[in-house]
Structures are given as structure tokens and as C-alpha cells.
Write a protein that holds these residues in place. Structure first.
Motif, PDB file in Angstrom:
ATOM      1  N   VAL A 242       0.844  -1.194   0.000  1.00 25.95           N
ATOM      2  CA  VAL A 242       0.000   0.000   0.000  1.00 25.95           C
ATOM      3  C   VAL A 242       0.886   1.253   0.000  1.00 25.95           C
ATOM      4  O   VAL A 242       2.030   1.215   0.467  1.00 25.95           O
ATOM      5  N   PRO A 243       0.381   2.376  -0.518  1.00 24.17           N
ATOM      6  CA  PRO A 243       1.209   3.583  -0.671  1.00 24.17           C
ATOM      7  C   PRO A 243       1.908   4.049   0.604  1.00 24.17           C
ATOM      8  O   PRO A 243       3.068   4.466   0.555  1.00 24.17           O
ATOM      9  N   HIS A 244       1.244   3.992   1.756  1.00 25.32           N
ATOM     10  CA  HIS A 244       1.886   4.540   2.953  1.00 25.32           C
ATOM     11  C   HIS A 244       3.079   3.691   3.405  1.00 25.32           C
ATOM     12  O   HIS A 244       4.025   4.198   4.005  1.00 25.32           O
ATOM     13  N   ILE A 245       3.084   2.389   3.071  1.00 25.96           N
ATOM     14  CA  ILE A 245       4.252   1.539   3.362  1.00 25.96           C
ATOM     15  C   ILE A 245       5.402   1.905   2.432  1.00 25.96           C
ATOM     16  O   ILE A 245       6.556   2.044   2.866  1.00 25.96           O
ATOM     17  N   ARG A 246       5.095   2.096   1.157  1.00 20.58           N
ATOM     18  CA  ARG A 246       6.151   2.450   0.193  1.00 20.58           C
ATOM     19  C   ARG A 246       6.740   3.818   0.515  1.00 20.58           C
ATOM     20  O   ARG A 246       7.959   4.026   0.424  1.00 20.58           O
ATOM     21  N   THR A 247       5.889   4.762   0.900  1.00 14.16           N
ATOM     22  CA  THR A 247       6.356   6.116   1.203  1.00 14.16           C
ATOM     23  C   THR A 247       7.255   6.125   2.434  1.00 14.16           C
ATOM     24  O   THR A 247       8.331   6.734   2.433  1.00 14.16           O
ATOM     25  N   ILE A 253      14.900   4.504   3.617  1.00 14.64           N
ATOM     26  CA  ILE A 253      16.018   4.296   2.690  1.00 14.64           C
ATOM     27  C   ILE A 253      16.802   5.591   2.506  1.00 14.64           C
ATOM     28  O   ILE A 253      18.033   5.607   2.505  1.00 14.64           O
ATOM     29  N   SER A 254      16.069   6.700   2.364  1.00 15.80           N
ATOM     30  CA  SER A 254      16.705   8.007   2.226  1.00 15.80           C
ATOM     31  C   SER A 254      17.563   8.328   3.451  1.00 15.80           C
ATOM     32  O   SER A 254      18.685   8.820   3.336  1.00 15.80           O
ATOM     33  N   ARG A 255      17.055   8.036   4.638  1.00 15.79           N
ATOM     34  CA  ARG A 255      17.777   8.360   5.873  1.00 15.79           C
ATOM     35  C   ARG A 255      19.003   7.461   6.060  1.00 15.79           C
ATOM     36  O   ARG A 255      19.968   7.855   6.706  1.00 15.79           O
ATOM     37  N   GLU A 273      11.475  15.022   1.690  1.00 17.77           N
ATOM     38  CA  GLU A 273      12.801  14.528   2.050  1.00 17.77           C
ATOM     39  C   GLU A 273      13.341  13.569   0.985  1.00 17.77           C
ATOM     40  O   GLU A 273      14.466  13.686   0.536  1.00 17.77           O
ATOM     41  N   VAL A 274      12.499  12.616   0.571  1.00 16.13           N
ATOM     42  CA  VAL A 274      12.921  11.630  -0.425  1.00 16.13           C
ATOM     43  C   VAL A 274      13.200  12.298  -1.763  1.00 16.13           C
ATOM     44  O   VAL A 274      14.188  12.009  -2.431  1.00 16.13           O
ATOM     45  N   THR A 275      12.343  13.219  -2.155  1.00 14.06           N
ATOM     46  CA  THR A 275      12.505  13.908  -3.435  1.00 14.06           C
ATOM     47  C   THR A 275      13.814  14.697  -3.482  1.00 14.06           C
ATOM     48  O   THR A 275      14.552  14.655  -4.469  1.00 14.06           O
ATOM     49  N   SER A 276      14.134  15.395  -2.404  1.00 13.99           N
ATOM     50  CA  SER A 276      15.354  16.199  -2.392  1.00 13.99           C
ATOM     51  C   SER A 276      16.596  15.332  -2.338  1.00 13.99           C
ATOM     52  O   SER A 276      17.644  15.687  -2.868  1.00 13.99           O
ATOM     53  N   ALA A 277      16.470  14.149  -1.709  1.00 12.57           N
ATOM     54  CA  ALA A 277      17.644  13.288  -1.569  1.00 12.57           C
ATOM     55  C   ALA A 277      18.067  12.661  -2.893  1.00 12.57           C
ATOM     56  O   ALA A 277      19.234  12.356  -3.091  1.00 12.57           O
ATOM     57  N   ALA A 413       6.163  -5.964   6.126  1.00  9.82           N
ATOM     58  CA  ALA A 413       6.110  -5.388   4.780  1.00  9.82           C
ATOM     59  C   ALA A 413       7.109  -4.243   4.630  1.00  9.82           C
ATOM     60  O   ALA A 413       7.795  -4.125   3.614  1.00  9.82           O
ATOM     61  N   LEU A 414       7.203  -3.406   5.654  1.00 13.76           N
ATOM     62  CA  LEU A 414       8.158  -2.299   5.628  1.00 13.76           C
ATOM     63  C   LEU A 414       9.586  -2.837   5.568  1.00 13.76           C
ATOM     64  O   LEU A 414      10.412  -2.349   4.774  1.00 13.76           O
TER      65      LEU A 414
END
Length: 506
Positions: A242-247, A253-255, A273-277, A413-414
Motif C-alpha cells: 500500500v502507498p503509505h508503506i512504500r512512502t 532508505i533516504s535516511r 525529504e525523499v525527493t530532495s535526496a 512489509a516495511l
């Protein structure tokens, strides 16, 4: 020794002293046995641990261990032309899936394949309440159901729920009595022919068939290639979280790649945060360790993990309550089990394995795991070796984790999502998550370390081995266990060994 009367009357001083001593001893024993995580767990391999903490990894070894896999001459199979759906469905197929997330995932893939074999309409699978994790998450809670239906729309018909005329076909209905529409006798790894002979007539008579249990109920062999390809398509394309797990997974992953502070400092704006990384050229690498060391696993293995008499008593009692004492490995000694590779590695042992392979103390390690048996006392040695170790709690704020709190399937799942996108994945011992991620990462040609359990067990039994000899043996024993593609053999799972069924030569 003469007893002295207590000035207040009643029990004597000596009697009272013995009573207090007994109560104290009993309470301590009960607490230690019932909650071994309260004990201080001493390292079992102190000599190796001291050397590992002081290790210096050569740059060449670091470079080699982090280098991605080269192309192995295989790529994911992509169908050229989707198959056409038959005009009329034979009826509705329901399946009831037990087990944890990854066992259910495989069951979903098999359910789609069975629906295709029978030319039936699949009802979104029902996920049973897991008796160990007590998680009631449904398919819709875990997987993106609209994506699932859309990807498979040219292969089978799928409905989210039964039409009104079949609304009586529920889990409760089948639990109350024997029902003609329930298929209870599906053998493990049944053939396509078995389903055509035994399930199709029920569909044609009643318009619906419910298969329960449905775990490992479809063969991996002697199936038409289009059915095998369909199972691959479900596993690697149709099943997304589901989207909130992927987000949230992308945020973690970004962190890990761009560490910039604690979860609280980052807040919950992880989309930005993910977009800027993504634009950063300084992405770091990280390892995901699936530390499969919960109480269920420890009890079922019948191995000694160094927690003393209290831990042995607690695991034996748990074993008796859950499985009435029936554990296959209990007939062997701890030494026999270890030398055969049947003992799960403790956090200390998997830390020594990683250190010997060349991961230094600057390695960013993500711990993918349910609650670790023994708690922080068991994890402390691993943390000593890898001080930059992270997990869901350290990387995400309580606000971010609110949607998955207490939900074992969503937590798994996460971890699966982060594990799939890591530079390297390793599992402390084989299991459903290990098998699922090994197969998925093979499909994507990603590095995955498979511990040589028999070798590690034998090395850990040698209490006099020096660090240099231990390290040489570990490196040599894992040269061909880092993601090298292995073709599936008869009876092996298509989900663990996706080549050649799900892949073709480039």
C-alpha cells in the motif's frame, strides 16, 4: 540452632527469614525463566569478539564486498502479448491463507494460478489471523489492491468481494460445519490435474468453491509455462505494498543513504525529504540484516543460545505449550545441531560473520526484525560491532510509525521493502522472508549473502580458533554465496529460485 520468638508473635525470626529467602529465590527464578530478556546475556565468543571489535578492514576488501553483482546473463521474463480472458467464468474461488506475510504472499501467487487453471473468478484472498503475531491485517491493509487487479486484468477476473447471492460464504460459515463448497483435502503441492478433477466440479455445481487450508497447495513442477509465468508476474509485478508503506520505506532508505539527524529532527515530511535526496551525489550504502531471532524460532530450534538454565526452562515450557513438546531437532545435542547448520545464529554470531566478511564499524546496518528474543542484552554485542545500526524505531518518529504500530504484517512489509532496495541483504537463518527476498533480489540481480549455516556452526564450536583463521574460513566459505544465480531444481520453489521459470537468458 534455636528458633527465637518474634517480638510481635506469630512466625519466628528463622522461619520468616527462610520464607523471605524462598520467596526471593522463587520470584527471581520465575522472572528469569519467564522473561529471559531481563537476564544479562554474556557473549559466547569473547575471544573472537575482542578481535572483531579491534578489526581493521583493508580498502580492497571493503571495495570488493560493496561492489554490485555483474550481469549474470539472465533478465526478467516479459510477456510479449497478454492472454485473452475467456468469455464465461466457471465460478468464484475463495482461498484462506495462514502463516506470516511471506507465506501468505506465496499463497496469493498460487491462488491466481489456480484461478487461471480453473477459469474461475478470484475473490481477493482472505488472510487468517496469525496465532503467533495476533495480526488481523487484511489483503487491503497490506497490498495495493487496485494495482493488483489492474496488472492481472488480462489474465484472470478478480473481485474485491463476493456478490450478494454468495455473501453467505464466509470464514465463520465454514468453521461451523462440513460444507460441500469447502475444499479441505487439497494435497500439498497438488497438480493442475488435481484441481481440474476435484475443484472444477464443485465450481460447476455451486458456482463457488472455498479452498482451506491453502498453503503450499500448488506444485512447482509439471505445470504449463504460461501458469509459471503468471505466478512470476503476480509475485514480482502485481504484489506491491500500500502507498503509505512504500512512502515510509522510501523515507527510511533516504535516511540510511543520507544520514542527517534523528527521526524527530526530520519530522514526518518524508515525501519532500525523499525527493530532495534523489539529487544528491553522495548516497551512502547500507546492509539490511534480517535478524530472525524471536522466541518462536529459538524454541523451535531446540538449540542452546547461552542464556543459562532460566532460558532453557522458558524455551522448554514454551515448546510444550505451543507444540506439546514435539520439536524434530530435540533428539540431537546442541553440538550436533550446530555442526549440521540447524541452529539460528544469535545477534553476536551474525555480527561476527559480517565483520569477518569485511564490513567495518562505519557500515550502516538496518535491522529488519520482529522483537529479538533476549532484548537489548542480546543485541548489544552486534551494536558494539556495528555502532551505526538502525531500525524502524531509530529511523522513524512515533507519528510516522502510527499506521503500522502493533501490526506484525505491516512491520514485516516495511522491512521487506527496505530489504529489497538495500545494497546488500543478509538473513541470519533461512525462513520465509529469507526465501522471498532471495528470490526477488535474484530476479533483480542484487547482491544477497546466504550464510553457510553448517560452516558457521562448526566454526563457532571451535573455542580456540584465532580471528585470522576464522576470517579466512568465513571469506572462503562465502565466495559463491553472494547472489550468484542458481537455477531451480525439481520440487524447489519458484519464488526462491526464479530462473529459469521467471527469467530468460539475455
Amino acid at each position: 540452632m534455636m528458633e527465637q520468638a518474634h517480638p510481635c508473635g506469630g512466625a519466628t525470626l528463622v522461619t520468616l527469614s527462610f520464607a523471605l529467602l524462598f520467596f526471593s529465590t522463587f520470584t527471581h527464578a520465575f522472572s528469569s525463566a519467564a522473561y529471559p530478556e531481563l537476564n544479562h546475556v554474556k557473549p559466547r565468543h569473547s575471544r573472537l569478539l575482542r578481535s572483531a571489535v579491534q578489526r581493521e578492514t583493508p580498502t580492497s576488501q571493503l571495495s570488493e564486498i560493496w561492489s554490485p553483482l555483474e550481469s549474470q546473463g539472465w533478465k526478467p521474463y516479459v510477456e510479449n502479448k497478454p492472454s485473452a480472458l475467456p468469455e464465461k467464468s466457471e465460478g468464484y474461488i475463495q482461498v484462506f491463507l495462514d502463516g506470516g506475510l511471506n507465506q501468505q504472499r506465496m499463497g496469493i501467487c498460487d491462488a491466481v494460478a489456480v484461478a487461471k487453471i480453473l477459469n474461475a473468478t478470484l475473490v481477493i484472498p482472505y488472510l487468517e489471523l496469525n496465532p503467533v503475531w495476533r495480526d488481523s491485517s487484511s489483503f487491503l491493509d497490506i497490498f495495493d489492491v487496485d494495482h493488483f487487479i489492474d496488472v492481472l486484468k488480462d489474465d484472470i477476473s478478480i473481485v474485491k468481494e463476493l456478490p450478494e447471492e454468495y455473501s453467505w460464504s464466509t470464514r465463520e460459515y465454514y468453521a461451523m460445519a462440513i460444507r460441500e463448497t469447502r475444499i479441505k483435502a487439497a494435497p500439498v503441492h497438488a497438480s493442475a490435474h488435481w484441481y481440474l478433477e476435484n475443484v472444477l466440479p464443485v465450481l460447476q455445481s455451486y458456482g463457488i468453491a472455498a479452498i482451506s487450508p491453502f498453503s503450499h497447495r500448488l506444485s512447482f513442477d509439471n505445470l504449463p509455462m504460461d501458469i509459471q509465468h503468471l505466478r512470476c508476474k503476480v509475485n514480482f509485478q502485481a504484489l506491491t505494498f500500500v502507498p503509505h508503506i512504500r512512502t515510509l520505506g522510501d523515507a527510511l532508505i533516504s535516511r540510511l543513504r543520507y544520514p542527517r539527524g534523528s527521526a524527530r529532527e526530520m519530522g514526518s515530511n518524508y515525501l519532500q525529504e525523499v525527493t530532495s535526496a534523489v539529487d544528491s551525489k553522495n548516497a551512502g550504502k547500507f546492509v539490511v540484516l534480517h535478524l530472525r531471532f524471536d522466541k518462536d524460532m529459538a524454541a523451535h530450534s531446540a538449540c542452546d543460545f547461552g542464556g543459562g538454565k532460566a532460558e532453557k526452562w522458558a524455551l522448554a515450557k514454551y515448546r510444550q505449550v505451543i507444540w506439546q513438546g514435539r520439536v524434530l531437532n530435540s533428539q540431537f545435542t546442541d553440538e550436533e545441531l550446530r555442526s549440521q547448520g540447524r541452529c539460528p545464529m544469535t545477534p553476536e554470531e551474525v555480527g561476527l560473520l559480517l565483520a569477518a566478511l569485511g564490513f567495518d564499524n562505519s557500515t550502516r546496518l538496518y535491522l529488519a526484525s520482529h522483537k529479538v528474543y533476549g532484548g537489548e542484552a542480546r543485541i548489544s554485542t552486534l551494536r558494539e560491532l556495528f555502532p551505526l545500526m538502525e531500525d524502524k524505531k531509530s529511523l522513524a518518529s512515533s507519528e510516522e510509525r502510527s499506521l503500522i504500530k502493533g501490526k506484525a504484517s505491516l512491520l514485516a512489509a516495511l522491512d521487506y521493502y527496505v530489504g529489497l532496495h538495500s545494497d546488500i541483504f543478509i538473513s541470519a537463518s533461512p525462513g520465509n522472508m529469507h526465501n522471498a527476498l532471495v528470490g526477488h533480489r535474484t530476479y533483480l540481480n542484487l547482491k544477497t549473502i546466504r550464510p553457510n549455516m553448517a560452516l558457521m556452526g562448526q566454526l563457532f564450536l571451535n573455542k580456540t580458533i584465532e580471528w585470522s583463521d576464522f576470517q579466512d574460513a568465513v571469506v572462503e566459505g562465502h565466495q559463491n554465496r553472494q547472489g550468484q544465480l542458481r537455477l531451480r531444481k525439481p520440487k524447489q520453489s519458484i519464488y526462491t529460485y526464479p530462473a529459469p521459470d521467471c527469467m530468460c537468458q539475455a
